[in-house]
Design an enzyme around this catalytic site. Structure first.
Site, mmCIF file in Angstrom:
data_model
loop_
_atom_site.group_PDB
_atom_site.id
_atom_site.type_symbol
_atom_site.label_atom_id
_atom_site.label_comp_id
_atom_site.label_asym_id
_atom_site.label_seq_id
_atom_site.Cartn_x
_atom_site.Cartn_y
_atom_site.Cartn_z
ATOM 1 N N CYS A 30 0.833 -1.201 0.000
ATOM 2 C CA CYS A 30 0.000 0.000 0.000
ATOM 3 C C CYS A 30 0.869 1.252 0.000
ATOM 4 O O CYS A 30 0.563 2.227 -0.695
ATOM 5 C CB CYS A 30 -0.940 -0.009 1.201
ATOM 6 S SG CYS A 30 -2.082 1.388 1.212
ATOM 7 N N GLU A 42 -4.217 -4.431 -4.343
ATOM 8 C CA GLU A 42 -4.136 -3.033 -4.776
ATOM 9 C C GLU A 42 -4.758 -2.879 -6.166
ATOM 10 O O GLU A 42 -5.518 -1.934 -6.414
ATOM 11 C CB GLU A 42 -2.681 -2.556 -4.789
ATOM 12 C CG GLU A 42 -2.100 -2.300 -3.408
ATOM 13 C CD GLU A 42 -2.786 -1.155 -2.695
ATOM 14 O OE1 GLU A 42 -3.135 -0.144 -3.348
ATOM 15 O OE2 GLU A 42 -2.987 -1.265 -1.478
#
Length: 220
Positions: A135, A205
């Site tokens: 992230c 993601e």
């Protein structure tokens, strides 16, 4: 070669697909439906609450004081600094905090945050770092890649500038450096477990941007 370099090599194909996603392409050419961007930003605000909780858990598990301080500061910044970015968008859209935080999590968001929190709670510290690192790192690399193109949409440009900034890069480099130092103390099996989580959440993601592009809802 630093361990972090081998981690990045293991997701090069995933990252290439992220950059090719129409959500990110739409940010730079301005064609992304603003409703999709708004959906994404609201979901990201919900995500950050659990991401911050997970960082606080990593801080509590950290074997070194510097890492304890780092992750606790990052947990605070995820709420204070990144929330400020989100709220700047919400003001322009006329959305109140009550409306935003009453929004149900999309399925992909719930999957991703549940995975992060489970790893943070149940698995060793090094595995948690592996799960949380994408992230940080992927957003930096996306920001840098998109910065070169820019966006005609001021909202999208503001988002790009946040994640391509020197301030954000400094934060990410701290975590990468910690990951490398942690890896020095690990067995091959432990490093592989760290890599496993890194790859899984890198895939998530991509899924998160895809969720935003589709404005993903519950099928039932």
């Amino acid at each position: 070669m630093a361990f972090s370099e081998t981690l990045w090599q293991s997701i090069e194909g995933i990252f290439a697909k992220i950059l090719e996603h129409p959500f990110l392409k739409g940010l730079t050419d301005g064609t992304l439906d603003e409703e999709a961007f708004r959906f994404y930003v609201v979901q990201d605000a919900l995500y950050l609450r659990d991401f911050a909780r997970g960082l606080a858990i990593l801080g509590a598990k950290a074997p070194e004081d510097d890492w304890l301080i780092m992750f606790c500061e990052h947990a605070k910044n995820a709420i204070v600094v990144e929330r400020a970015l989100h709220e700047s968008f919400f003001r322009e859209w006329g959305l109140s905090d009550e409306e935003v935080y009453a929004t149900p999590m999309a399925p992909t968001n719930l999957l991703y945050t549940s995975y992060l929190l489970r790893v943070a709670y149940e698995r060793p510290f090094h595995e948690g770092v592996g799960a949380f690192l994408p992230c940080y790192w992927i957003y930096l690399e996306v920001g840098k890649a998109l910065e070169a193109k820019g966006s005609p949409n001021p909202l999208y440009q503001r988002w790009i500038e946040t994640y391509s900034s020197a301030e954000y890069e400094s934060v990410v480099r701290q975590v990468i450096a910690a990951a490398d130092k942690i890896a020095e103390t690990l067995t091959d099996k432990q490093r592989e477990a760290m890599r496993h989580h890194f790859v899984v959440t890198s895939k998530m993601e991509w899924m998160f941007w895809d969720m935003g592009y589709r404005k993903e809802g519950w099928a039932i």
